[in-house]
Scaffold this motif. Sequence first.
Motif, PDB file in Angstrom:
ATOM      1  N   MET A 182       0.810  -1.200   0.000  1.00  0.00           N
ATOM      2  CA  MET A 182       0.000   0.000   0.000  1.00  0.00           C
ATOM      3  C   MET A 182       0.852   1.262   0.000  1.00  0.00           C
ATOM      4  N   LEU A 183       2.153   1.117   0.041  1.00  0.00           N
ATOM      5  CA  LEU A 183       3.016   2.280   0.097  1.00  0.00           C
ATOM      6  C   LEU A 183       3.670   2.638  -1.231  1.00  0.00           C
ATOM      7  N   SER A 184       3.473   1.850  -2.279  1.00  0.00           N
ATOM      8  CA  SER A 184       4.192   2.058  -3.535  1.00  0.00           C
ATOM      9  C   SER A 184       3.737   3.297  -4.290  1.00  0.00           C
ATOM     10  N   LYS A 185       2.521   3.748  -4.082  1.00  0.00           N
ATOM     11  CA  LYS A 185       1.920   4.875  -4.796  1.00  0.00           C
ATOM     12  C   LYS A 185       1.769   4.593  -6.285  1.00  0.00           C
ATOM     13  N   GLY A 186       1.829   3.332  -6.670  1.00  0.00           N
ATOM     14  CA  GLY A 186       1.647   2.933  -8.055  1.00  0.00           C
ATOM     15  C   GLY A 186       0.254   2.383  -8.273  1.00  0.00           C
ATOM     16  N   ALA A 187      -0.083   2.190  -9.519  1.00  0.00           N
ATOM     17  CA  ALA A 187      -1.393   1.646  -9.881  1.00  0.00           C
ATOM     18  C   ALA A 187      -1.239   0.211 -10.358  1.00  0.00           C
ATOM     19  N   PHE A 188      -2.328  -0.531 -10.278  1.00  0.00           N
ATOM     20  CA  PHE A 188      -2.377  -1.892 -10.794  1.00  0.00           C
ATOM     21  C   PHE A 188      -2.952  -1.855 -12.202  1.00  0.00           C
ATOM     22  N   LEU A 189      -2.268  -2.477 -13.130  1.00  0.00           N
ATOM     23  CA  LEU A 189      -2.773  -2.632 -14.484  1.00  0.00           C
ATOM     24  C   LEU A 189      -3.611  -3.903 -14.511  1.00  0.00           C
ATOM     25  N   ILE A 190      -4.829  -3.806 -15.014  1.00  0.00           N
ATOM     26  CA  ILE A 190      -5.733  -4.950 -15.072  1.00  0.00           C
ATOM     27  C   ILE A 190      -5.718  -5.477 -16.501  1.00  0.00           C
ATOM     28  N   ILE A 191      -5.406  -6.765 -16.640  1.00  0.00           N
ATOM     29  CA  ILE A 191      -5.266  -7.404 -17.946  1.00  0.00           C
ATOM     30  C   ILE A 191      -6.329  -8.496 -18.100  1.00  0.00           C
ATOM     31  N   ASP A 192      -6.950  -8.558 -19.258  1.00  0.00           N
ATOM     32  CA  ASP A 192      -7.863  -9.647 -19.596  1.00  0.00           C
ATOM     33  C   ASP A 192      -6.997 -10.834 -20.017  1.00  0.00           C
ATOM     34  N   LYS A 193      -6.975 -11.890 -19.203  1.00  0.00           N
ATOM     35  CA  LYS A 193      -6.115 -13.046 -19.491  1.00  0.00           C
ATOM     36  C   LYS A 193      -6.502 -13.773 -20.781  1.00  0.00           C
ATOM     37  N   LYS A 194      -7.760 -13.658 -21.177  1.00  0.00           N
ATOM     38  CA  LYS A 194      -8.201 -14.339 -22.400  1.00  0.00           C
ATOM     39  C   LYS A 194      -7.663 -13.663 -23.661  1.00  0.00           C
ATOM     40  N   THR A 195      -7.569 -12.334 -23.636  1.00  0.00           N
ATOM     41  CA  THR A 195      -7.159 -11.597 -24.836  1.00  0.00           C
ATOM     42  C   THR A 195      -5.803 -10.915 -24.683  1.00  0.00           C
ATOM     43  N   ASN A 196      -5.291 -10.883 -23.453  1.00  0.00           N
ATOM     44  CA  ASN A 196      -4.041 -10.186 -23.120  1.00  0.00           C
ATOM     45  C   ASN A 196      -4.156  -8.678 -23.343  1.00  0.00           C
ATOM     46  N   GLU A 197      -5.388  -8.157 -23.352  1.00  0.00           N
ATOM     47  CA  GLU A 197      -5.621  -6.721 -23.519  1.00  0.00           C
ATOM     48  C   GLU A 197      -5.659  -6.030 -22.156  1.00  0.00           C
ATOM     49  N   ALA A 198      -5.220  -4.776 -22.139  1.00  0.00           N
ATOM     50  CA  ALA A 198      -5.375  -3.954 -20.948  1.00  0.00           C
ATOM     51  C   ALA A 198      -6.851  -3.608 -20.785  1.00  0.00           C
ATOM     52  N   VAL A 199      -7.380  -3.891 -19.612  1.00  0.00           N
ATOM     53  CA  VAL A 199      -8.786  -3.622 -19.294  1.00  0.00           C
ATOM     54  C   VAL A 199      -8.918  -2.265 -18.623  1.00  0.00           C
ATOM     55  N   GLY A 200      -7.959  -1.956 -17.728  1.00  0.00           N
ATOM     56  CA  GLY A 200      -8.010  -0.712 -16.980  1.00  0.00           C
ATOM     57  C   GLY A 200      -6.962  -0.690 -15.899  1.00  0.00           C
ATOM     58  N   SER A 201      -7.198   0.159 -14.892  1.00  0.00           N
ATOM     59  CA  SER A 201      -6.259   0.259 -13.776  1.00  0.00           C
ATOM     60  C   SER A 201      -6.998   0.715 -12.529  1.00  0.00           C
ATOM     61  N   THR A 202      -6.353   0.500 -11.381  1.00  0.00           N
ATOM     62  CA  THR A 202      -6.889   0.928 -10.091  1.00  0.00           C
ATOM     63  C   THR A 202      -5.732   1.010  -9.111  1.00  0.00           C
ATOM     64  N   ARG A 203      -5.974   1.587  -7.949  1.00  0.00           N
ATOM     65  CA  ARG A 203      -4.901   1.652  -6.958  1.00  0.00           C
ATOM     66  C   ARG A 203      -5.440   1.872  -5.561  1.00  0.00           C
ATOM     67  N   PHE A 204      -4.546   1.648  -4.590  1.00  0.00           N
ATOM     68  CA  PHE A 204      -4.778   2.015  -3.196  1.00  0.00           C
ATOM     69  C   PHE A 204      -4.203   3.411  -2.989  1.00  0.00           C
ATOM     70  N   TYR A 205      -4.809   4.193  -2.084  1.00  0.00           N
ATOM     71  CA  TYR A 205      -4.242   5.493  -1.712  1.00  0.00           C
ATOM     72  C   TYR A 205      -4.796   5.907  -0.361  1.00  0.00           C
ATOM     73  N   GLU A 206      -4.181   6.922   0.224  1.00  0.00           N
ATOM     74  CA  GLU A 206      -4.578   7.467   1.526  1.00  0.00           C
ATOM     75  C   GLU A 206      -4.732   6.378   2.588  1.00  0.00           C
ATOM     76  N   TYR A 207      -3.722   5.544   2.714  1.00  0.00           N
ATOM     77  CA  TYR A 207      -3.689   4.541   3.784  1.00  0.00           C
ATOM     78  C   TYR A 207      -3.507   5.263   5.109  1.00  0.00           C
TER      79      TYR A 207
END
Length: 113
Positions: free
Chosen positions: A1-26
Amino acid sequence: MLSKGAFLIIDKKTNEAVGSTRFYEYEPENKSVFIGYTFYGRKYWGTGFNPQVKKMMFDYSFNAVDKIRFHIGAENYRSQIAIGRLGAKKIDEQVVAYYNEPSRYNFVYEIEK
């Protein structure tokens, strides 16, 4: 929770980027963390990715915190409905400053452990 980075969400079936999300203000003193800055490509709206990703994030977070919070734009009705379906309750209203953007009126939603 301290990295300040985002998670890239990948569709495993197509290997396409679906979106992103992150944790913040811990906040260890309040045993809370925000999840947000979540974006999904339009073709992935309503496909089940959001609940799956949020469930993984909840399972991980609830090992360290008791409350997960979300800033949702006051006019972002789609996200308000989606977060409500996951069990979040509106607890506050705030003006939130975004990086390189004007401040916006947001609702704060929360899910407790």
